[in-house]
Design a protein around this motif. Structure first.
Motif, PDB file in Angstrom:
ATOM      1  N   TYR A 131       0.863   7.251 -13.321  1.00  0.00           N
ATOM      2  CA  TYR A 131       2.302   7.601 -12.248  1.00  0.00           C
ATOM      3  C   TYR A 131       2.940   6.115 -12.041  1.00  0.00           C
ATOM      4  N   THR A 132       1.755   5.766 -13.002  1.00  0.00           N
ATOM      5  CA  THR A 132       3.183   3.308 -13.232  1.00  0.00           C
ATOM      6  C   THR A 132       4.031   3.609 -14.615  1.00  0.00           C
ATOM      7  N   PRO A 133       5.104   3.166 -14.563  1.00  0.00           N
ATOM      8  CA  PRO A 133       6.403   2.798 -15.414  1.00  0.00           C
ATOM      9  C   PRO A 133       4.957   2.329 -16.478  1.00  0.00           C
ATOM     10  N   SER A 134       6.387   2.686 -16.956  1.00  0.00           N
ATOM     11  CA  SER A 134       5.165   2.148 -19.013  1.00  0.00           C
ATOM     12  C   SER A 134       6.741   1.881 -18.914  1.00  0.00           C
ATOM     13  N   LYS A 135       7.911   2.507 -19.078  1.00  0.00           N
ATOM     14  CA  LYS A 135       9.315   1.934 -19.671  1.00  0.00           C
ATOM     15  C   LYS A 135      10.803   2.060 -18.305  1.00  0.00           C
ATOM     16  N   PRO A 156      23.823 -15.959 -13.739  1.00  0.00           N
ATOM     17  CA  PRO A 156      23.274 -14.620 -12.595  1.00  0.00           C
ATOM     18  C   PRO A 156      24.349 -13.621 -12.552  1.00  0.00           C
ATOM     19  N   ILE A 157      24.198 -12.648 -12.967  1.00  0.00           N
ATOM     20  CA  ILE A 157      25.036 -11.402 -13.188  1.00  0.00           C
ATOM     21  C   ILE A 157      26.291 -11.423 -11.436  1.00  0.00           C
ATOM     22  N   ARG A 158      27.005 -10.558 -12.130  1.00  0.00           N
ATOM     23  CA  ARG A 158      28.040 -10.506 -10.759  1.00  0.00           C
ATOM     24  C   ARG A 158      27.868  -8.520 -10.310  1.00  0.00           C
ATOM     25  N   THR A 159      27.906  -7.783  -9.977  1.00  0.00           N
ATOM     26  CA  THR A 159      27.976  -6.698 -10.121  1.00  0.00           C
ATOM     27  C   THR A 159      27.740  -6.002  -8.587  1.00  0.00           C
ATOM     28  N   PHE A 160      28.104  -4.606  -9.065  1.00  0.00           N
ATOM     29  CA  PHE A 160      28.214  -3.728  -7.438  1.00  0.00           C
ATOM     30  C   PHE A 160      26.894  -2.585  -7.437  1.00  0.00           C
ATOM     31  N   MET A 161      26.316  -2.692  -8.592  1.00  0.00           N
ATOM     32  CA  MET A 161      26.002  -1.659  -9.179  1.00  0.00           C
ATOM     33  C   MET A 161      24.552  -1.699  -9.565  1.00  0.00           C
ATOM     34  N   ILE A 162      23.436  -1.416  -9.484  1.00  0.00           N
ATOM     35  CA  ILE A 162      22.040  -1.955 -10.152  1.00  0.00           C
ATOM     36  C   ILE A 162      21.308  -0.835 -10.453  1.00  0.00           C
ATOM     37  N   GLN A 163      21.333  -0.279 -11.015  1.00  0.00           N
ATOM     38  CA  GLN A 163      20.462   1.331 -11.191  1.00  0.00           C
ATOM     39  C   GLN A 163      19.093   0.088 -11.954  1.00  0.00           C
ATOM     40  N   ILE A 164      17.816   0.927 -12.018  1.00  0.00           N
ATOM     41  CA  ILE A 164      16.716   1.201 -12.294  1.00  0.00           C
ATOM     42  C   ILE A 164      16.072   2.456 -13.212  1.00  0.00           C
ATOM     43  N   ALA A 165      16.072   1.891 -14.362  1.00  0.00           N
ATOM     44  CA  ALA A 165      15.523   3.514 -14.708  1.00  0.00           C
ATOM     45  C   ALA A 165      13.937   3.536 -15.631  1.00  0.00           C
ATOM     46  N   VAL A 166      13.380   4.373 -14.900  1.00  0.00           N
ATOM     47  CA  VAL A 166      11.906   5.110 -15.304  1.00  0.00           C
ATOM     48  C   VAL A 166      12.220   5.640 -16.682  1.00  0.00           C
ATOM     49  N   LEU A 167      12.095   5.423 -17.350  1.00  0.00           N
ATOM     50  CA  LEU A 167      11.845   6.157 -18.607  1.00  0.00           C
ATOM     51  C   LEU A 167      10.762   6.737 -19.027  1.00  0.00           C
ATOM     52  N   GLU A 199       0.615  -1.472   0.157  1.00  0.00           N
ATOM     53  CA  GLU A 199       0.110   0.202   0.019  1.00  0.00           C
ATOM     54  C   GLU A 199       1.018   1.077  -0.217  1.00  0.00           C
ATOM     55  N   THR A 200       2.228   1.234   0.885  1.00  0.00           N
ATOM     56  CA  THR A 200       2.666   2.378   0.248  1.00  0.00           C
ATOM     57  C   THR A 200       3.733   2.353  -0.595  1.00  0.00           C
ATOM     58  N   TYR A 201       4.085   3.125  -1.462  1.00  0.00           N
ATOM     59  CA  TYR A 201       5.549   3.249  -2.952  1.00  0.00           C
ATOM     60  C   TYR A 201       6.169   4.637  -2.284  1.00  0.00           C
ATOM     61  N   TRP A 202       7.627   4.876  -3.285  1.00  0.00           N
ATOM     62  CA  TRP A 202       8.147   5.975  -3.577  1.00  0.00           C
ATOM     63  C   TRP A 202       7.817   6.167  -4.493  1.00  0.00           C
ATOM     64  N   GLN A 203       7.145   7.717  -4.492  1.00  0.00           N
ATOM     65  CA  GLN A 203       7.626   8.405  -5.703  1.00  0.00           C
ATOM     66  C   GLN A 203       8.217   9.766  -6.138  1.00  0.00           C
ATOM     67  N   SER A 204       8.984   9.900  -7.417  1.00  0.00           N
ATOM     68  CA  SER A 204       9.257  10.194  -7.915  1.00  0.00           C
ATOM     69  C   SER A 204       8.844  12.337  -7.379  1.00  0.00           C
ATOM     70  N   ASP A 205      10.263  13.311  -7.804  1.00  0.00           N
ATOM     71  CA  ASP A 205       9.521  14.382  -7.604  1.00  0.00           C
ATOM     72  C   ASP A 205      10.882  15.440  -7.996  1.00  0.00           C
ATOM     73  N   GLY A 206      10.363  14.492  -9.662  1.00  0.00           N
ATOM     74  CA  GLY A 206      11.356  15.230 -10.961  1.00  0.00           C
ATOM     75  C   GLY A 206      11.259  15.728 -12.171  1.00  0.00           C
ATOM     76  N   SER A 207      12.180  15.645 -12.869  1.00  0.00           N
ATOM     77  CA  SER A 207      12.358  14.745 -14.130  1.00  0.00           C
ATOM     78  C   SER A 207      12.415  13.721 -14.522  1.00  0.00           C
ATOM     79  N   GLN A 208      12.088  12.930 -15.741  1.00  0.00           N
ATOM     80  CA  GLN A 208      12.476  11.787 -16.075  1.00  0.00           C
ATOM     81  C   GLN A 208      13.992  12.007 -16.729  1.00  0.00           C
ATOM     82  N   PRO A 209      14.812  10.776 -16.223  1.00  0.00           N
ATOM     83  CA  PRO A 209      14.266   9.487 -16.110  1.00  0.00           C
ATOM     84  C   PRO A 209      14.480   9.766 -14.656  1.00  0.00           C
ATOM     85  N   HIS A 210      13.543   8.570 -13.805  1.00  0.00           N
ATOM     86  CA  HIS A 210      13.637   8.481 -12.353  1.00  0.00           C
ATOM     87  C   HIS A 210      14.646   7.284 -12.246  1.00  0.00           C
ATOM     88  N   LEU A 211      14.806   7.580 -11.173  1.00  0.00           N
ATOM     89  CA  LEU A 211      16.696   6.735 -10.795  1.00  0.00           C
ATOM     90  C   LEU A 211      15.991   5.660  -8.903  1.00  0.00           C
TER      91      LEU A 211
END
Length: 186
Positions: free
Chosen positions: A89-93, A131-142, A51-63
């Motif tokens: 508010y729902t991501p499409s890409k 599975p990948i091995r990584t230090f960082m993952i970034q999710i970008a809402v385009l 029921e809770t969520y993150w809401q961005s507050d700025g221009s895209q992309p949201h990261l």
């Protein structure tokens, strides 16, 4: 013109955990966001409450940035989105990027979502399906549905495979447990 099929929901990630093949490792990472409305940040994204969520507050992309202290094996990313509740508010890409830091991120997945309602499972695998091995993952809402500006994401989970390290066919944890039971009974 045909309407694209809605994005089907995936299984609840808790079911994945119960199989014993993966475990959630998001708590081992440092999370940051490109922006957020007060009271709608990382805590809400990780609180296990749909029921809770993150809401961005700025221009895209949201990261959403997920950084690990050491190179980490990651198998699956699970994102909860709810078009019925969040509409524009729902991501499409969405783009999923991985790397050692902000300066060398590489896109490994791009998703087109059509009115998603539920868990979206994103396999994070290399060209050999490992599975990948990584230090960082970034999710970008385009982009968002209906050309919405800000975005909502309700939950994000990060999963690593459970190691198959075994001694005589038993996992290391069960061997340690068996030895501690033996010690306690003497």
């Amino acid at each position: 013109m045909t309407t694209p099929n809605k994005t089907p929901p995936g299984a609840d990630p808790k079911q994945l955990e119960r199989t014993g093949t993966v475990r959630e490792i998001g708590s081992q990472a440092v999370w940051s966001l490109s922006s957020c409305k007060p009271g709608f940040g990382v805590d809400q994204l990780r609180d296990d409450n749909l029921e809770t969520y993150w809401q961005s507050d700025g221009s895209q992309p949201h990261l959403v940035n997920i950084q690990f202290r050491r190179k980490t094996t990651v198998k699956t990313l699970c994102i909860y989105a709810d078009y019925k509740s969040d509409e524009s508010y729902t991501p499409s890409k969405i783009s999923v990027r991985v790397g050692n830091n902000f300066h060398n991120l590489q896109e490994i997945r791009q998703l087109e979502l059509v009115e998603p309602s539920g868990w979206i499972h994103v396999p994070l695998t290399d060209t050999h399906k490992k599975p990948i091995r990584t230090f960082m993952i970034q999710i970008a809402v385009l982009a968002n549905h209906q050309n919405g500006r800000d975005t909502h994401m309700r939950q994000i989970k990060v999963y690593t495979p459970v190691e198959e390290s075994s001694i005589g066919g038993k996992s290391w944890e069960s061997v340690v447990f068996s030895v501690s039971q033996l010690s306690a009974s003497q």
